[in-house]
Scaffold this active site. Structure first.
Site, PDB file in Angstrom:
ATOM      1  N   THR A 180       0.118   2.630   0.773  1.00  0.00           N
ATOM      2  CA  THR A 180       0.203   3.815  -0.075  1.00  0.00           C
ATOM      3  C   THR A 180      -0.116   5.043   0.768  1.00  0.00           C
ATOM      4  O   THR A 180      -0.782   4.928   1.787  1.00  0.00           O
ATOM      5  CB  THR A 180      -0.856   3.653  -1.186  1.00  0.00           C
ATOM      6  OG1 THR A 180      -0.408   2.652  -2.066  1.00  0.00           O
ATOM      7  CG2 THR A 180      -1.152   4.923  -1.939  1.00  0.00           C
ATOM      8  N   GLY A 210      -0.593   0.683 -10.999  1.00  0.00           N
ATOM      9  CA  GLY A 210      -1.771   0.551 -10.143  1.00  0.00           C
ATOM     10  C   GLY A 210      -2.715   1.737 -10.290  1.00  0.00           C
ATOM     11  O   GLY A 210      -2.678   2.472 -11.284  1.00  0.00           O
ATOM     12  N   GLY A 234      -4.963  -1.954  -6.163  1.00  0.00           N
ATOM     13  CA  GLY A 234      -5.165  -0.969  -7.224  1.00  0.00           C
ATOM     14  C   GLY A 234      -6.057  -1.460  -8.347  1.00  0.00           C
ATOM     15  O   GLY A 234      -6.845  -0.695  -8.917  1.00  0.00           O
TER      16      GLY A 234
HETATM   17  N1  ASP Z   1      -3.243   1.086  -4.353  1.00  0.00           N
HETATM   18  C1  ASP Z   1      -1.849   0.707  -4.390  1.00  0.00           C
HETATM   19  C2  ASP Z   1      -1.574  -0.107  -5.625  1.00  0.00           C
HETATM   20  O1  ASP Z   1      -2.360  -0.956  -5.951  1.00  0.00           O
HETATM   21  C3  ASP Z   1      -1.401  -0.051  -3.203  1.00  0.00           C
HETATM   22  C4  ASP Z   1      -1.757   0.558  -1.865  1.00  0.00           C
HETATM   23  O2  ASP Z   1      -2.764   1.228  -1.713  1.00  0.00           O
HETATM   24  O3  ASP Z   1      -0.999   0.393  -0.923  1.00  0.00           O
HETATM   25  O4  ASP Z   1      -0.548   0.070  -6.218  1.00  0.00           O
END
Ligand code: ASP
Length: 325
Positions: A180, A210, A234
Protein backbone atom coordinates in the site's frame (compact mmCIF):
# COMPACT_ATOMS: atom_id res chain seq x y z
CA UNK A 1 13.79 21.70 19.02
CA UNK A 2 13.10 24.18 16.23
CA UNK A 3 10.13 23.13 14.08
CA UNK A 4 11.29 21.21 11.00
CA UNK A 5 8.73 22.60 8.61
CA UNK A 6 7.77 21.69 5.99
CA UNK A 7 8.33 17.94 6.24
CA UNK A 8 6.91 15.01 4.28
CA UNK A 9 7.06 11.27 4.98
CA UNK A 10 5.75 8.61 2.61
CA UNK A 11 5.62 4.84 2.49
CA UNK A 12 5.36 2.38 -0.36
CA UNK A 13 4.18 -0.45 1.85
CA UNK A 14 5.24 -2.93 4.51
CA UNK A 15 5.74 -6.62 3.85
CA UNK A 16 8.32 -8.69 2.07
CA UNK A 17 9.98 -6.60 -0.64
CA UNK A 18 11.33 -9.14 -3.12
CA UNK A 19 14.71 -8.31 -4.62
CA UNK A 20 13.21 -8.01 -8.11
CA UNK A 21 11.18 -4.97 -7.03
CA UNK A 22 13.46 -3.18 -4.60
CA UNK A 23 15.23 -0.84 -6.96
CA UNK A 24 11.97 0.31 -8.49
CA UNK A 25 10.44 0.71 -5.05
CA UNK A 26 13.22 3.03 -3.87
CA UNK A 27 13.11 5.00 -7.12
CA UNK A 28 9.33 5.29 -6.74
CA UNK A 29 9.35 6.66 -3.19
CA UNK A 30 12.22 8.94 -4.13
CA UNK A 31 10.21 10.47 -6.97
CA UNK A 32 7.01 10.75 -4.95
CA UNK A 33 8.79 12.35 -1.98
CA UNK A 34 10.40 14.99 -4.22
CA UNK A 35 7.08 15.80 -5.86
CA UNK A 36 5.25 16.21 -2.58
CA UNK A 37 8.05 18.09 -0.88
CA UNK A 38 8.43 20.57 -3.73
CA UNK A 39 4.80 21.56 -3.23
CA UNK A 40 5.48 22.21 0.44
CA UNK A 41 8.71 24.08 -0.26
CA UNK A 42 6.87 26.39 -2.63
CA UNK A 43 4.44 27.30 0.15
CA UNK A 44 1.78 24.74 -0.86
CA UNK A 45 -0.37 23.01 1.69
CA UNK A 46 0.03 19.59 3.30
CA UNK A 47 -3.10 18.25 1.64
CA UNK A 48 -1.86 18.98 -1.89
CA UNK A 49 1.53 17.51 -1.00
CA UNK A 50 0.24 14.18 0.30
CA UNK A 51 -2.25 13.87 -2.55
CA UNK A 52 0.38 14.42 -5.22
CA UNK A 53 2.92 12.09 -3.56
CA UNK A 54 0.33 9.34 -3.30
CA UNK A 55 -0.88 9.91 -6.88
CA UNK A 56 2.69 9.50 -8.08
CA UNK A 57 2.88 6.11 -6.34
CA UNK A 58 -0.57 5.12 -7.66
CA UNK A 59 0.80 5.75 -11.15
CA UNK A 60 3.80 3.49 -10.49
CA UNK A 61 3.27 -0.21 -11.23
CA UNK A 62 5.68 -1.33 -8.52
CA UNK A 63 3.29 -0.35 -5.72
CA UNK A 64 0.04 -1.99 -4.72
CA UNK A 65 -2.15 1.06 -5.43
CA UNK A 66 -3.63 2.41 -8.65
CA UNK A 67 -2.03 0.59 -11.59
CA UNK A 68 -0.36 -2.56 -10.29
CA UNK A 69 -2.91 -3.14 -7.54
CA UNK A 70 -3.17 -6.63 -6.06
CA UNK A 71 -5.87 -8.94 -7.35
CA UNK A 72 -8.79 -10.31 -5.39
CA UNK A 73 -9.55 -13.99 -5.08
CA UNK A 74 -11.57 -13.77 -8.30
CA UNK A 75 -8.83 -11.77 -10.07
CA UNK A 76 -10.68 -8.50 -10.07
CA UNK A 77 -9.18 -5.25 -8.74
CA UNK A 78 -10.89 -3.38 -5.91
CA UNK A 79 -8.89 -0.30 -4.96
CA UNK A 80 -9.46 1.94 -1.97
CA UNK A 81 -8.06 5.23 -0.69
CA UNK A 82 -8.58 8.01 1.82
CA UNK A 83 -7.35 11.51 2.56
CA UNK A 84 -7.65 13.69 5.64
CA UNK A 85 -7.07 17.36 6.42
CA UNK A 86 -5.71 17.84 9.93
CA UNK A 87 -6.78 21.49 10.05
CA UNK A 88 -10.52 20.89 9.63
CA UNK A 89 -10.74 17.13 10.27
CA UNK A 90 -12.42 16.87 6.87
CA UNK A 91 -11.95 13.45 5.32
CA UNK A 92 -12.83 11.57 2.15
CA UNK A 93 -12.58 7.89 1.29
CA UNK A 94 -13.47 5.51 -1.53
CA UNK A 95 -13.64 1.74 -1.84
CA UNK A 96 -14.39 -1.04 -4.37
CA UNK A 97 -12.87 1.03 -7.16
CA UNK A 98 -12.28 -0.92 -10.37
CA UNK A 99 -10.72 1.45 -12.85
CA UNK A 100 -10.26 5.00 -11.59
CA UNK A 101 -6.65 5.95 -12.32
CA UNK A 102 -6.12 7.85 -9.06
CA UNK A 103 -8.38 6.66 -6.24
CA UNK A 104 -6.84 9.18 -3.80
CA UNK A 105 -8.01 12.02 -6.02
CA UNK A 106 -11.52 10.61 -5.98
CA UNK A 107 -11.26 10.45 -2.17
CA UNK A 108 -10.42 14.14 -2.18
CA UNK A 109 -13.47 14.82 -4.35
CA UNK A 110 -15.61 12.97 -1.81
CA UNK A 111 -14.11 15.14 0.92
CA UNK A 112 -14.50 18.47 -0.85
CA UNK A 113 -17.56 18.02 -3.05
CA UNK A 114 -19.95 15.78 -1.15
CA UNK A 115 -21.55 15.76 2.29
CA UNK A 116 -20.14 12.30 2.93
CA UNK A 117 -16.89 10.73 4.03
CA UNK A 118 -16.91 7.28 2.42
CA UNK A 119 -18.38 6.23 -0.95
CA UNK A 120 -17.86 2.82 -2.54
CA UNK A 121 -18.62 0.82 -5.67
CA UNK A 122 -21.12 2.01 -8.22
CA UNK A 123 -21.72 5.32 -6.47
CA UNK A 124 -18.02 6.08 -6.41
CA UNK A 125 -17.72 5.18 -10.12
CA UNK A 126 -20.58 7.56 -10.91
CA UNK A 127 -18.91 10.32 -8.95
CA UNK A 128 -15.67 9.73 -10.84
CA UNK A 129 -17.59 10.01 -14.12
CA UNK A 130 -19.28 13.21 -12.99
CA UNK A 131 -15.86 14.75 -12.36
CA UNK A 132 -14.38 13.34 -15.58
CA UNK A 133 -11.65 11.43 -13.77
CA UNK A 134 -9.26 9.37 -15.87
CA UNK A 135 -9.93 5.63 -16.03
CA UNK A 136 -7.45 2.82 -16.63
CA UNK A 137 -7.28 -0.95 -16.29
CA UNK A 138 -5.04 -1.47 -13.23
CA UNK A 139 -4.15 -5.13 -14.01
CA UNK A 140 -0.44 -5.78 -14.57
CA UNK A 141 1.53 -8.90 -15.50
CA UNK A 142 3.44 -8.79 -12.22
CA UNK A 143 0.27 -8.93 -10.11
CA UNK A 144 -1.12 -11.70 -12.33
CA UNK A 145 2.08 -13.64 -11.65
CA UNK A 146 1.83 -13.09 -7.88
CA UNK A 147 -1.85 -14.06 -7.98
CA UNK A 148 -1.09 -17.33 -9.80
CA UNK A 149 1.75 -18.19 -7.41
CA UNK A 150 -0.40 -17.64 -4.35
CA UNK A 151 -3.37 -19.45 -5.82
CA UNK A 152 -1.25 -22.46 -6.74
CA UNK A 153 0.22 -22.51 -3.27
CA UNK A 154 -3.22 -22.58 -1.74
CA UNK A 155 -4.33 -25.35 -4.06
CA UNK A 156 -1.25 -27.46 -3.39
CA UNK A 157 -1.84 -27.19 0.33
CA UNK A 158 -5.38 -28.37 -0.34
CA UNK A 159 -6.88 -25.41 1.30
CA UNK A 160 -10.36 -24.98 0.01
CA UNK A 161 -11.37 -21.76 1.60
CA UNK A 162 -9.78 -18.38 2.18
CA UNK A 163 -10.14 -18.60 5.95
CA UNK A 164 -7.07 -20.78 5.87
CA UNK A 165 -5.06 -18.13 4.11
CA UNK A 166 -3.70 -16.65 7.31
CA UNK A 167 -2.36 -20.04 8.38
CA UNK A 168 -0.69 -20.39 5.02
CA UNK A 169 0.79 -16.93 5.19
CA UNK A 170 2.30 -17.56 8.59
CA UNK A 171 4.63 -20.06 7.02
CA UNK A 172 4.94 -18.30 3.68
CA UNK A 173 5.33 -14.64 4.57
CA UNK A 174 7.02 -13.89 1.28
CA UNK A 175 3.80 -14.59 -0.57
CA UNK A 176 2.03 -11.82 1.15
CA UNK A 177 1.61 -8.97 -1.26
CA UNK A 178 1.30 -5.71 0.63
CA UNK A 179 2.85 -2.41 -0.54
CA UNK A 180 0.00 0.00 0.00
CA UNK A 181 1.15 3.61 -0.36
CA UNK A 182 0.73 6.51 2.03
CA UNK A 183 1.88 10.06 2.65
CA UNK A 184 1.82 12.38 5.63
CA UNK A 185 3.03 15.96 5.76
CA UNK A 186 3.21 19.16 7.71
CA UNK A 187 3.30 22.40 5.74
CA UNK A 188 5.00 25.70 6.57
CA UNK A 189 1.91 26.85 8.50
CA UNK A 190 1.88 23.75 10.70
CA UNK A 191 -1.12 22.04 9.08
CA UNK A 192 -0.90 18.28 8.80
CA UNK A 193 -2.54 15.91 6.30
CA UNK A 194 -2.55 12.20 5.49
CA UNK A 195 -3.40 10.11 2.43
CA UNK A 196 -3.34 6.34 1.92
CA UNK A 197 -4.15 4.25 -1.16
CA UNK A 198 -4.15 0.52 -1.87
CA UNK A 199 -5.29 -2.39 -3.99
CA UNK A 200 -5.77 -4.25 -0.69
CA UNK A 201 -4.59 -7.71 0.28
CA UNK A 202 -3.81 -10.21 -2.45
CA UNK A 203 -6.58 -12.77 -2.84
CA UNK A 204 -8.97 -10.87 -0.62
CA UNK A 205 -12.61 -11.86 -0.91
CA UNK A 206 -14.35 -9.44 -3.28
CA UNK A 207 -16.17 -6.81 -1.24
CA UNK A 208 -13.57 -6.84 1.55
CA UNK A 209 -12.68 -3.36 2.79
CA UNK A 210 -9.33 -2.89 4.53
CA UNK A 211 -7.91 -0.23 6.81
CA UNK A 212 -6.63 2.17 4.15
CA UNK A 213 -9.95 3.94 3.44
CA UNK A 214 -11.17 3.71 7.05
CA UNK A 215 -10.52 6.99 8.81
CA UNK A 216 -8.67 6.33 12.05
CA UNK A 217 -7.60 2.82 11.05
CA UNK A 218 -5.18 3.21 8.12
CA UNK A 219 -5.14 6.98 7.89
CA UNK A 220 -5.57 9.93 10.26
CA UNK A 221 -4.61 13.60 10.54
CA UNK A 222 -5.31 16.14 13.25
CA UNK A 223 -3.46 19.44 13.71
CA UNK A 224 -3.76 19.00 17.48
CA UNK A 225 -1.86 15.70 17.38
CA UNK A 226 -0.18 14.74 14.09
CA UNK A 227 -0.77 12.50 11.11
CA UNK A 228 -0.29 8.82 10.48
CA UNK A 229 -0.55 6.31 7.62
CA UNK A 230 -0.56 2.54 8.15
CA UNK A 231 0.33 -0.40 5.95
CA UNK A 232 0.10 -4.13 6.50
CA UNK A 233 -2.75 -6.52 7.32
CA UNK A 234 -5.70 -4.14 7.29
CA UNK A 235 -7.80 -6.25 9.63
CA UNK A 236 -5.26 -5.65 12.39
CA UNK A 237 -5.23 -1.88 11.91
CA UNK A 238 -9.04 -1.89 11.95
CA UNK A 239 -9.23 -3.89 15.18
CA UNK A 240 -6.80 -1.53 16.93
CA UNK A 241 -7.96 1.72 15.22
CA UNK A 242 -4.26 2.04 14.68
CA UNK A 243 -3.74 5.40 12.94
CA UNK A 244 -5.92 7.32 15.39
CA UNK A 245 -4.36 5.51 18.35
CA UNK A 246 -0.90 6.54 17.16
CA UNK A 247 -2.09 10.14 16.72
CA UNK A 248 -3.56 10.09 20.23
CA UNK A 249 -0.17 9.14 21.60
CA UNK A 250 1.34 12.20 19.93
CA UNK A 251 -1.51 14.26 21.42
CA UNK A 252 -0.45 13.01 24.83
CA UNK A 253 3.12 14.17 24.24
CA UNK A 254 4.89 11.19 22.72
CA UNK A 255 7.25 11.84 19.82
CA UNK A 256 6.17 10.43 16.43
CA UNK A 257 8.88 7.77 16.71
CA UNK A 258 7.56 6.68 20.12
CA UNK A 259 3.99 6.74 18.80
CA UNK A 260 4.86 4.56 15.79
CA UNK A 261 6.97 2.11 17.80
CA UNK A 262 4.46 1.87 20.69
CA UNK A 263 1.68 1.16 18.22
CA UNK A 264 3.60 -1.67 16.58
CA UNK A 265 4.45 -3.04 20.03
CA UNK A 266 0.73 -2.98 20.81
CA UNK A 267 0.05 -4.88 17.59
CA UNK A 268 2.59 -7.49 18.65
CA UNK A 269 1.20 -7.70 22.19
CA UNK A 270 -2.48 -7.87 21.38
CA UNK A 271 -2.81 -9.63 18.04
CA UNK A 272 -2.14 -13.35 18.19
CA UNK A 273 -2.79 -16.35 15.99
CA UNK A 274 -3.06 -14.56 12.70
CA UNK A 275 -0.71 -13.39 9.99
CA UNK A 276 0.76 -10.26 11.48
CA UNK A 277 2.58 -7.62 9.47
CA UNK A 278 2.13 -3.93 10.13
CA UNK A 279 4.00 -0.71 9.44
CA UNK A 280 3.33 2.90 10.39
CA UNK A 281 4.67 6.34 9.55
CA UNK A 282 3.92 9.32 11.79
CA UNK A 283 4.55 13.07 11.85
CA UNK A 284 3.71 15.81 14.32
CA UNK A 285 2.91 19.48 13.67
CA UNK A 286 6.51 20.41 14.57
CA UNK A 287 7.79 18.24 11.73
CA UNK A 288 9.24 15.46 13.85
CA UNK A 289 8.80 12.08 12.20
CA UNK A 290 8.58 8.40 13.09
CA UNK A 291 8.46 5.03 11.32
CA UNK A 292 8.22 1.48 12.64
CA UNK A 293 7.12 -1.96 11.45
CA UNK A 294 7.07 -5.62 12.41
CA UNK A 295 7.22 -6.83 8.80
CA UNK A 296 10.54 -7.81 7.21
CA UNK A 297 10.59 -4.54 5.26
CA UNK A 298 8.87 -1.22 4.82
CA UNK A 299 9.72 0.93 1.83
CA UNK A 300 9.62 4.58 2.89
CA UNK A 301 11.16 8.02 2.44
CA UNK A 302 11.18 11.47 3.96
CA UNK A 303 12.26 15.03 3.21
CA UNK A 304 12.79 17.95 5.56
CA UNK A 305 14.18 21.47 5.07
CA UNK A 306 17.65 20.11 5.85
CA UNK A 307 17.64 17.22 3.35
CA UNK A 308 18.66 18.14 -0.19
CA UNK A 309 17.19 14.92 -1.59
CA UNK A 310 14.80 12.26 -0.21
CA UNK A 311 16.13 9.84 2.39
CA UNK A 312 14.92 6.42 1.30
CA UNK A 313 14.83 3.14 3.22
CA UNK A 314 13.66 -0.48 3.24
CA UNK A 315 13.60 -0.65 7.00
CA UNK A 316 12.71 1.56 9.94
CA UNK A 317 12.58 0.59 13.63
CA UNK A 318 11.81 -3.12 13.29
CA UNK A 319 9.91 -4.68 16.18
CA UNK A 320 9.95 -8.43 16.29
CA UNK A 321 6.67 -10.22 15.74
CA UNK A 322 5.35 -12.61 18.38
CA UNK A 323 6.42 -16.24 17.84
CA UNK A 324 2.85 -17.35 16.98
CA UNK A 325 2.85 -15.31 13.76
N1 ASP B 1 -3.36 -2.32 4.58
C1 ASP B 1 -3.71 -2.83 3.27
C2 ASP B 1 -4.97 -3.64 3.36
O1 ASP B 1 -5.11 -4.41 4.28
C3 ASP B 1 -2.66 -3.65 2.64
C4 ASP B 1 -1.28 -3.03 2.62
O2 ASP B 1 -0.90 -2.27 3.49
O3 ASP B 1 -0.53 -3.28 1.68
O4 ASP B 1 -5.79 -3.55 2.49
Amino acid sequence: MKPQRPTLVIHGGAGEWRLERREKGIAGVNRAAKLGFNILKGGGNALDAVESAVMSMEDNEVFNAGIGSSLTFTRSVEMEASIMDGKTLSAGAVGLIADVKNPVHLARIVMENTDHVFIVGRGAAKLAAAFNLKRQDPHTDLREKYWRELKEKIERSELSYLQKLSKLLRTNQNLLSLDTVGGIAVDKKGNVAAATSTGGLSLKIPGRIGDSPLIGCGNYADNEAGACSATGIGEIAIRLVLAKSACDQMRRGHTPQEAAANSIKEVNRRIKNTANQMGLIAIDPRGRIGAAHNSPHMCWAYMTPTTSSPKTFFKAETLKRPPSS
